[in-house]
Design a protein around this motif. Structure first.
Motif, PDB file in Angstrom:
ATOM      1  N   ALA A 143       0.823  -1.210   0.000  1.00 46.75           N
ATOM      2  CA  ALA A 143       0.000   0.000   0.000  1.00 46.75           C
ATOM      3  C   ALA A 143       0.856   1.260   0.000  1.00 46.75           C
ATOM      4  CB  ALA A 143      -0.928   0.007   1.210  1.00 46.75           C
ATOM      5  N   GLU A 144       2.096   1.137   0.490  1.00 43.66           N
ATOM      6  CA  GLU A 144       2.968   2.308   0.599  1.00 43.66           C
ATOM      7  C   GLU A 144       3.943   2.439  -0.572  1.00 43.66           C
ATOM      8  OE1 GLU A 144       2.641   4.719   2.861  1.00 43.66           O
ATOM      9  OE2 GLU A 144       0.864   3.616   3.503  1.00 43.66           O
ATOM     10  N   LEU A 145       3.885   1.540  -1.540  1.00 46.87           N
ATOM     11  CA  LEU A 145       4.799   1.645  -2.682  1.00 46.87           C
ATOM     12  C   LEU A 145       4.364   2.726  -3.672  1.00 46.87           C
ATOM     13  CD1 LEU A 145       5.726  -2.071  -3.477  1.00 46.87           C
ATOM     14  CD2 LEU A 145       7.153  -0.315  -2.394  1.00 46.87           C
ATOM     15  N   GLY A 146       3.137   3.241  -3.501  1.00 52.66           N
ATOM     16  CA  GLY A 146       2.667   4.320  -4.363  1.00 52.66           C
ATOM     17  C   GLY A 146       2.122   3.811  -5.680  1.00 52.66           C
ATOM     18  N   PRO A 147       1.691   4.714  -6.550  1.00 52.01           N
ATOM     19  CA  PRO A 147       1.020   4.332  -7.793  1.00 52.01           C
ATOM     20  C   PRO A 147       1.937   4.197  -9.000  1.00 52.01           C
ATOM     21  CG  PRO A 147       0.768   6.675  -7.439  1.00 52.01           C
ATOM     22  CD  PRO A 147       1.564   6.153  -6.278  1.00 52.01           C
ATOM     23  N   ASP A 148       3.214   4.538  -8.850  1.00 52.53           N
ATOM     24  CA  ASP A 148       4.036   4.654 -10.060  1.00 52.53           C
ATOM     25  C   ASP A 148       5.439   4.075  -9.891  1.00 52.53           C
ATOM     26  OD1 ASP A 148       4.926   6.519  -8.277  1.00 52.53           O
ATOM     27  OD2 ASP A 148       4.583   8.261  -9.572  1.00 52.53           O
ATOM     28  N   LEU A 149       5.566   2.970  -9.178  1.00 51.97           N
ATOM     29  CA  LEU A 149       6.874   2.317  -9.048  1.00 51.97           C
ATOM     30  C   LEU A 149       7.319   1.865 -10.440  1.00 51.97           C
ATOM     31  CD1 LEU A 149       8.688   1.544  -6.529  1.00 51.97           C
ATOM     32  CD2 LEU A 149       7.937  -0.795  -6.972  1.00 51.97           C
ATOM     33  N   PRO A 150       8.542   2.219 -10.876  1.00 52.47           N
ATOM     34  CA  PRO A 150       8.932   1.969 -12.261  1.00 52.47           C
ATOM     35  C   PRO A 150       9.530   0.592 -12.514  1.00 52.47           C
ATOM     36  CG  PRO A 150      10.596   3.320 -11.194  1.00 52.47           C
ATOM     37  CD  PRO A 150       9.520   3.083 -10.170  1.00 52.47           C
ATOM     38  N   VAL A 151       9.321  -0.349 -11.603  1.00 56.67           N
ATOM     39  CA  VAL A 151       9.833  -1.717 -11.779  1.00 56.67           C
ATOM     40  C   VAL A 151       8.741  -2.711 -11.410  1.00 56.67           C
ATOM     41  CG1 VAL A 151      12.222  -1.019 -11.280  1.00 56.67           C
ATOM     42  CG2 VAL A 151      10.758  -1.865  -9.426  1.00 56.67           C
ATOM     43  N   PRO A 152       8.855  -3.970 -11.873  1.00 53.76           N
ATOM     44  CA  PRO A 152       7.891  -4.997 -11.445  1.00 53.76           C
ATOM     45  C   PRO A 152       8.145  -5.416  -9.998  1.00 53.76           C
ATOM     46  CG  PRO A 152       9.212  -5.750 -13.339  1.00 53.76           C
ATOM     47  CD  PRO A 152       9.837  -4.501 -12.823  1.00 53.76           C
ATOM     48  N   VAL A 153       7.091  -5.929  -9.359  1.00 48.94           N
ATOM     49  CA  VAL A 153       7.194  -6.493  -8.013  1.00 48.94           C
ATOM     50  C   VAL A 153       6.702  -7.939  -8.086  1.00 48.94           C
ATOM     51  CG1 VAL A 153       6.459  -6.308  -5.601  1.00 48.94           C
ATOM     52  CG2 VAL A 153       6.749  -4.225  -6.982  1.00 48.94           C
ATOM     53  N   LEU A 154       7.534  -8.873  -7.646  1.00 48.38           N
ATOM     54  CA  LEU A 154       7.169 -10.293  -7.613  1.00 48.38           C
ATOM     55  C   LEU A 154       7.008 -10.704  -6.157  1.00 48.38           C
ATOM     56  CD1 LEU A 154       9.714 -11.732 -10.232  1.00 48.38           C
ATOM     57  CD2 LEU A 154       7.472 -10.686 -10.623  1.00 48.38           C
ATOM     58  N   VAL A 155       5.934 -11.425  -5.845  1.00 50.16           N
ATOM     59  CA  VAL A 155       5.615 -11.760  -4.458  1.00 50.16           C
ATOM     60  C   VAL A 155       5.412 -13.256  -4.299  1.00 50.16           C
ATOM     61  CG1 VAL A 155       3.949 -11.453  -2.573  1.00 50.16           C
ATOM     62  CG2 VAL A 155       4.534  -9.511  -4.045  1.00 50.16           C
ATOM     63  N   VAL A 156       6.083 -13.823  -3.299  1.00 49.71           N
ATOM     64  CA  VAL A 156       5.805 -15.178  -2.837  1.00 49.71           C
ATOM     65  C   VAL A 156       5.224 -15.074  -1.433  1.00 49.71           C
ATOM     66  CG1 VAL A 156       6.915 -17.250  -1.888  1.00 49.71           C
ATOM     67  CG2 VAL A 156       7.445 -16.523  -4.199  1.00 49.71           C
ATOM     68  N   GLN A 157       4.006 -15.575  -1.275  1.00 46.98           N
ATOM     69  CA  GLN A 157       3.361 -15.693   0.038  1.00 46.98           C
ATOM     70  C   GLN A 157       2.942 -17.147   0.175  1.00 46.98           C
ATOM     71  OE1 GLN A 157       2.367 -13.884   2.889  1.00 46.98           O
ATOM     72  NE2 GLN A 157       1.393 -15.770   3.549  1.00 46.98           N
ATOM     73  N   HIS A 158       3.390 -17.804   1.237  1.00 48.86           N
ATOM     74  CA  HIS A 158       3.000 -19.199   1.438  1.00 48.86           C
ATOM     75  C   HIS A 158       1.504 -19.273   1.713  1.00 48.86           C
ATOM     76  CE1 HIS A 158       7.397 -19.828   2.940  1.00 48.86           C
ATOM     77  NE2 HIS A 158       7.316 -19.820   1.620  1.00 48.86           N
ATOM     78  N   LEU A 159       0.786 -20.036   0.892  1.00 46.88           N
ATOM     79  CA  LEU A 159      -0.666 -20.149   0.980  1.00 46.88           C
ATOM     80  C   LEU A 159      -1.073 -21.615   1.019  1.00 46.88           C
ATOM     81  CD1 LEU A 159      -1.425 -17.554  -1.828  1.00 46.88           C
ATOM     82  CD2 LEU A 159      -1.907 -17.199   0.597  1.00 46.88           C
ATOM     83  N   ASP A 160      -2.201 -21.879   1.612  1.00 44.50           N
ATOM     84  CA  ASP A 160      -2.737 -23.242   1.633  1.00 44.50           C
ATOM     85  C   ASP A 160      -3.238 -23.588   0.232  1.00 44.50           C
ATOM     86  OD1 ASP A 160      -4.186 -25.591   1.909  1.00 44.50           O
ATOM     87  OD2 ASP A 160      -4.969 -25.039   3.874  1.00 44.50           O
TER      88      ASP A 160
END
Length: 198
Positions: A30-47
């Motif tokens: 939520a705090e990365l803002g609307p215009d980060l100029p790079v991709p963000v990849l996320v791993v969250q362990h999920l069931d």
């Protein structure tokens, strides 16, 4: 520093979390803002037994678009790509995303280590990775790989994490460049990405 010596800009951010991670991801993304100029990849362990709504939950809080990663798509600047349940997420130097159902790593799939190792190999010093709350040690080896190739590793302060296992493992591996409370991480990520683009 002359123009031809200017540092290569960061090209990607990867984030890993496990137990307590949904709340931590909401706070960070939520705090990365609307215009980060790079991709963000996320791993969250999920069931893997349940249909995931993580992309929908995070999309309501983040200003950047959020989507489940798809095999064979390209990581796009300003988009948050989340590993689907029970699939490893990898990236190559062209930004091509691959999903894999190869064996579990540290009893989990998706694995932060595999994502971080692929990021390290593909992006080297242009990578930023963040290790957030979680149990176990997933992410520590991958953070080491990123650090060894000149990338930047940001770790949530274990004292600030709901579950300190993953952050502490990354610190114990000697991989952490920054150890920060969760609320400070987004500003540091933005500062690093934007500083190298001046």
């Amino acid at each position: 520093m002359t123009a031809d010596q200017s540092p290569v800009p960061y090209a990607i951010v990867a984030v890993a979390s496990s137990a307590g991670g949904i709340q931590a991801l909401i706070a960070l993304l939520a705090e990365l803002g609307p215009d980060l100029p790079v991709p963000v990849l996320v791993v969250q362990h999920l069931d893997p037994r349940h249909r995931t709504v993580i992309a929908d939950v995070l999309a309501r809080r983040a200003e950047l678009p959020v989507k489940l990663a798809q095999d064979g798509e390209y990581a796009r600047n300003g988009v948050i790509h989340i590993a689907p349940p029970d699939r490893h997420l990898l990236v190559n130097s062209d930004g091509l995303l691959t999903l894999s159902d190869t064996e579990l790593v540290h009893f989990v799939r998706p694995s932060a280590d595999l994502l971080f190792e692929s990021v390290a190999g593909a992006y080297g010093s242009r990578a930023i990775v963040c290790v957030l709350t979680g149990t176990g040690v997933d992410g520590a080896m991958g953070a080491e790989a990123v650090s060894s190739r000149g990338g930047t590793v940001i770790v949530q302060d274990p004292a600030d994490a709901q579950y300190p296992g993953m952050p502490q493992a990354a610190i114990d591996a000697g991989a952490a460049d920054f150890v920060l409370p969760l609320e400070e991480i987004a500003a540091v990520v933005r500062g690093l990405v934007e500083a190298k683009r001046q």
